[in-house]
Write a protein that holds these residues in place. Sequence first.
Motif, PDB file in Angstrom:
ATOM      1  N   ILE A  73      -6.889   8.277   1.558  1.00 12.24           N
ATOM      2  CA  ILE A  73      -6.723   7.085   2.387  1.00 12.24           C
ATOM      3  C   ILE A  73      -6.569   5.896   1.452  1.00 12.24           C
ATOM      4  O   ILE A  73      -7.433   5.658   0.599  1.00 12.24           O
ATOM      5  N   GLU A  74      -5.511   5.144   1.610  1.00  8.70           N
ATOM      6  CA  GLU A  74      -5.295   3.980   0.765  1.00  8.70           C
ATOM      7  C   GLU A  74      -6.202   2.846   1.211  1.00  8.70           C
ATOM      8  O   GLU A  74      -6.243   2.488   2.391  1.00  8.70           O
ATOM      9  N   GLY A  75      -6.944   2.280   0.268  1.00 10.33           N
ATOM     10  CA  GLY A  75      -7.862   1.191   0.576  1.00 10.33           C
ATOM     11  C   GLY A  75      -7.199  -0.167   0.461  1.00 10.33           C
ATOM     12  O   GLY A  75      -6.052  -0.296   0.028  1.00 10.33           O
ATOM     13  N   GLU A  76      -7.952  -1.190   0.854  1.00  7.84           N
ATOM     14  CA  GLU A  76      -7.433  -2.560   0.793  1.00  7.84           C
ATOM     15  C   GLU A  76      -7.190  -3.001  -0.644  1.00  7.84           C
ATOM     16  O   GLU A  76      -6.324  -3.826  -0.914  1.00  7.84           O
ATOM     17  N   ASP A  77      -7.983  -2.453  -1.572  1.00 10.33           N
ATOM     18  CA  ASP A  77      -7.837  -2.810  -2.979  1.00 10.33           C
ATOM     19  C   ASP A  77      -7.684  -1.535  -3.806  1.00 10.33           C
ATOM     20  O   ASP A  77      -8.680  -1.017  -4.336  1.00 10.33           O
ATOM     21  N   PRO A  78      -6.472  -0.997  -3.903  1.00 13.24           N
ATOM     22  CA  PRO A  78      -6.249   0.254  -4.632  1.00 13.24           C
ATOM     23  C   PRO A  78      -6.599   0.169  -6.117  1.00 13.24           C
ATOM     24  O   PRO A  78      -6.683   1.206  -6.791  1.00 13.24           O
ATOM     25  N   PRO A 142     -10.364   1.245   4.552  1.00  4.33           N
ATOM     26  CA  PRO A 142     -11.569   1.089   3.725  1.00  4.33           C
ATOM     27  C   PRO A 142     -11.332   0.075   2.612  1.00  4.33           C
ATOM     28  O   PRO A 142     -10.186  -0.225   2.263  1.00  4.33           O
ATOM     29  N   PRO A 143     -12.411  -0.460   2.037  1.00  5.23           N
ATOM     30  CA  PRO A 143     -12.250  -1.438   0.953  1.00  5.23           C
ATOM     31  C   PRO A 143     -11.544  -0.866  -0.272  1.00  5.23           C
ATOM     32  O   PRO A 143     -10.875  -1.603  -0.995  1.00  5.23           O
ATOM     33  N   ARG A 144     -11.686   0.430  -0.511  1.00  2.00           N
ATOM     34  CA  ARG A 144     -11.050   1.075  -1.663  1.00  2.00           C
ATOM     35  C   ARG A 144     -10.516   2.435  -1.239  1.00  2.00           C
ATOM     36  O   ARG A 144     -10.815   2.919  -0.144  1.00  2.00           O
ATOM     37  N   ASP A 145      -9.743   3.058  -2.094  1.00  2.00           N
ATOM     38  CA  ASP A 145      -9.213   4.376  -1.772  1.00  2.00           C
ATOM     39  C   ASP A 145     -10.356   5.365  -1.531  1.00  2.00           C
ATOM     40  O   ASP A 145     -11.394   5.330  -2.217  1.00  2.00           O
ATOM     41  N   ILE A 146     -10.142   6.232  -0.565  1.00  8.12           N
ATOM     42  CA  ILE A 146     -11.074   7.326  -0.300  1.00  8.12           C
ATOM     43  C   ILE A 146     -10.308   8.637  -0.362  1.00  8.12           C
ATOM     44  O   ILE A 146      -9.261   8.792   0.276  1.00  8.12           O
ATOM     45  N   VAL A 147     -10.815   9.567  -1.142  1.00  4.33           N
ATOM     46  CA  VAL A 147     -10.273  10.921  -1.181  1.00  4.33           C
ATOM     47  C   VAL A 147     -11.174  11.798  -0.315  1.00  4.33           C
ATOM     48  O   VAL A 147     -12.399  11.796  -0.468  1.00  4.33           O
ATOM     49  N   LEU A 148     -10.562  12.525   0.604  1.00  3.40           N
ATOM     50  CA  LEU A 148     -11.280  13.453   1.473  1.00  3.40           C
ATOM     51  C   LEU A 148     -10.985  14.870   1.015  1.00  3.40           C
ATOM     52  O   LEU A 148      -9.822  15.234   0.811  1.00  3.40           O
ATOM     53  N   ALA A 149     -12.024  15.669   0.855  1.00  5.68           N
ATOM     54  CA  ALA A 149     -11.841  17.066   0.440  1.00  5.68           C
ATOM     55  C   ALA A 149     -12.721  17.966   1.295  1.00  5.68           C
ATOM     56  O   ALA A 149     -13.950  17.808   1.306  1.00  5.68           O
ATOM     57  N   PHE A 150     -12.095  18.879   2.011  1.00  4.94           N
ATOM     58  CA  PHE A 150     -12.791  19.862   2.837  1.00  4.94           C
ATOM     59  C   PHE A 150     -12.553  21.213   2.183  1.00  4.94           C
ATOM     60  O   PHE A 150     -11.424  21.714   2.168  1.00  4.94           O
ATOM     61  N   LEU A 151     -13.608  21.806   1.648  1.00  2.00           N
ATOM     62  CA  LEU A 151     -13.469  22.823   0.612  1.00  2.00           C
ATOM     63  C   LEU A 151     -13.899  24.219   1.042  1.00  2.00           C
ATOM     64  O   LEU A 151     -14.845  24.391   1.831  1.00  2.00           O
ATOM     65  N   VAL A 431     -22.560   9.024  12.174  1.00  2.00           N
ATOM     66  CA  VAL A 431     -21.249   8.371  12.281  1.00  2.00           C
ATOM     67  C   VAL A 431     -21.384   6.866  12.084  1.00  2.00           C
ATOM     68  O   VAL A 431     -20.609   6.244  11.337  1.00  2.00           O
ATOM     69  N   ARG A 432     -22.365   6.272  12.736  1.00  2.00           N
ATOM     70  CA  ARG A 432     -22.546   4.818  12.625  1.00  2.00           C
ATOM     71  C   ARG A 432     -22.907   4.418  11.194  1.00  2.00           C
ATOM     72  O   ARG A 432     -22.394   3.422  10.665  1.00  2.00           O
ATOM     73  N   VAL A 433     -23.780   5.198  10.565  1.00  2.00           N
ATOM     74  CA  VAL A 433     -24.202   4.871   9.200  1.00  2.00           C
ATOM     75  C   VAL A 433     -23.045   5.046   8.225  1.00  2.00           C
ATOM     76  O   VAL A 433     -22.811   4.182   7.359  1.00  2.00           O
ATOM     77  N   LEU A 434     -22.301   6.139   8.321  1.00  2.00           N
ATOM     78  CA  LEU A 434     -21.173   6.360   7.420  1.00  2.00           C
ATOM     79  C   LEU A 434     -20.126   5.266   7.575  1.00  2.00           C
ATOM     80  O   LEU A 434     -19.525   4.825   6.579  1.00  2.00           O
ATOM     81  N   ASP A 435     -19.891   4.813   8.796  1.00  2.00           N
ATOM     82  CA  ASP A 435     -18.922   3.743   9.026  1.00  2.00           C
ATOM     83  C   ASP A 435     -19.359   2.472   8.311  1.00  2.00           C
ATOM     84  O   ASP A 435     -18.566   1.818   7.621  1.00  2.00           O
ATOM     85  N   ARG A 436     -20.634   2.122   8.439  1.00  2.00           N
ATOM     86  CA  ARG A 436     -21.167   0.935   7.750  1.00  2.00           C
ATOM     87  C   ARG A 436     -21.130   1.126   6.233  1.00  2.00           C
ATOM     88  O   ARG A 436     -20.819   0.200   5.478  1.00  2.00           O
ATOM     89  N   PHE A 437     -21.465   2.326   5.794  1.00  2.00           N
ATOM     90  CA  PHE A 437     -21.486   2.620   4.358  1.00  2.00           C
ATOM     91  C   PHE A 437     -20.104   2.427   3.744  1.00  2.00           C
ATOM     92  O   PHE A 437     -19.975   1.826   2.645  1.00  2.00           O
ATOM     93  N   ILE A 438     -19.073   2.909   4.422  1.00  2.00           N
ATOM     94  CA  ILE A 438     -17.716   2.759   3.896  1.00  2.00           C
ATOM     95  C   ILE A 438     -17.365   1.285   3.747  1.00  2.00           C
ATOM     96  O   ILE A 438     -16.776   0.869   2.728  1.00  2.00           O
ATOM     97  N   ASP A 439     -17.733   0.478   4.719  1.00  2.00           N
ATOM     98  CA  ASP A 439     -17.457  -0.968   4.624  1.00  2.00           C
ATOM     99  C   ASP A 439     -18.204  -1.602   3.458  1.00  2.00           C
ATOM    100  O   ASP A 439     -17.676  -2.523   2.802  1.00  2.00           O
ATOM    101  N   ALA A 440     -19.416  -1.133   3.186  1.00  2.00           N
ATOM    102  CA  ALA A 440     -20.255  -1.746   2.155  1.00  2.00           C
ATOM    103  C   ALA A 440     -20.003  -1.196   0.763  1.00  2.00           C
ATOM    104  O   ALA A 440     -20.451  -1.775  -0.233  1.00  2.00           O
ATOM    105  N   SER A 441     -19.275  -0.083   0.692  1.00  2.00           N
ATOM    106  CA  SER A 441     -19.123   0.588  -0.606  1.00  2.00           C
ATOM    107  C   SER A 441     -17.919   0.080  -1.374  1.00  2.00           C
ATOM    108  O   SER A 441     -17.660   0.511  -2.483  1.00  2.00           O
TER     109      SER A 441
END
Length: 441
Positions: A73-78, A142-151, A431-441
């Motif tokens: 996912i491309e973030g606001e600040d790559p 998200p504020p920055r790029d996020i890589v998602l990996a389902f392994l 879900v609520r905590v992860l959403d807030r965490f992504i914004d704060a991270s």
Amino acid sequence: MSETDTARGVTGENEVVDLCRELIQIDTSNYGDHSGPGERKAAEYVAEKLAEVGLEPKIFESHPGRASTVARIEGEDPSRPALLIHGHTDVVPANADDWTHHPFSGEVADGCVWGRGAVDMKDMDAMTLAVVRDRLRSGRRPPRDIVLAFLADEEAGGKYGARFLVDKHPDLFEGVTEAISEVGGFSFTVSEERRLYLIQTAEKGMHWMKLTVAGTAGHGSMIHRDNAITELSEAVARLGRHKFPVRVTKTTRAFLDELGDALGTELDPENMEGTLAKLGGIAKLIGATLSNTANPTQLGAGYKVNVIPGEATAHVDGRFLPGFEEEFLADLDRILGPNVRREDVHADKAVETGFDGALVAAMQSALVAEDPAAKAIPYMLSGGTDAKSFDDLGIRGFGFAPLKLPPELDFAGMFHGVDERVPVEGLQFGVRVLDRFIDAS
């Protein structure tokens, strides 16, 4: 489809339960020998859910049926370092006859989603999908790029999942410096005014071993002092009864200090029996992080009752603390003795990181925003995760799959146990905590 979901008022909170149920209904049992149904169906399911909201996921198959899904996912600040959120889709096998609800039904009962993988770790997979889908539907990058990996393959050491991607496709994780995944972020209730949320910052290393003793084959009616079964059994008994010395790492010391403050007492790691009795379900997790461990798990020898075999074997699950691998191996050889040949079936390192930095602050702030009684503290996992593989890329790993749990739930007992289940409210909280965490991270 995302526009339709938005029009219907679909949110991460109200779809996470269905996502978790549907993931559980995909049997991804991992027997360690490719005999299971494989993770391909789960990889395709995840890819479809991500593609529905505009991502371009890729599926990587390391062996027929052993597939993982990765997306960025491309973030606001790559230009900022990227964050990895990873989870595994495989599960350990389950015998349906032992369960209250079928382990692959994903049934909702008594306020919980039941099934194999409910806490290890299709709950986090579902929470991640729910949060990502909600954010992308509503246009919140998200504020920055996020890589998602389902392994694939985590339950058998990750050779066909995380290890395969790290070795063969490291470019997928370009720019990633930090990661979150399983077995952390869950609550331990001290009182109504204080809930500790255990963040995994360390995990023990592993030596899964095969032990072999060679003897002289012969007739079962004879006096036979060179019996491989006898020699091996004595060695395995010595090992299984051995009490390894207490060794306190920086993570365990920090955990004990924080727990002592919460309980209003100073904790002595050399005298933890009384304290562990107060910890309920998490006592199993914590007790095993105070020392190295070696548990015999399999024995094998012979083919006929009147034939003394020429060889006997055993398998042992060995785990060592960060910084104590050499001591552990030396202890093993001393306990087993010179007549036992020891060889690794699977070995991997221990990992440990500090409980500091902006990512930790983001975890704490996200937890407190949803639970004012929350306090995040570090702890060590007695098992292992895919964080070991990603550590080879210099990625700092944390266990953060946030769940607010009922005090009476034996959370540790859910892992690989019968009647594995996760509270519906816990999933929605996550879900609520992860959403807030992504914004704060």
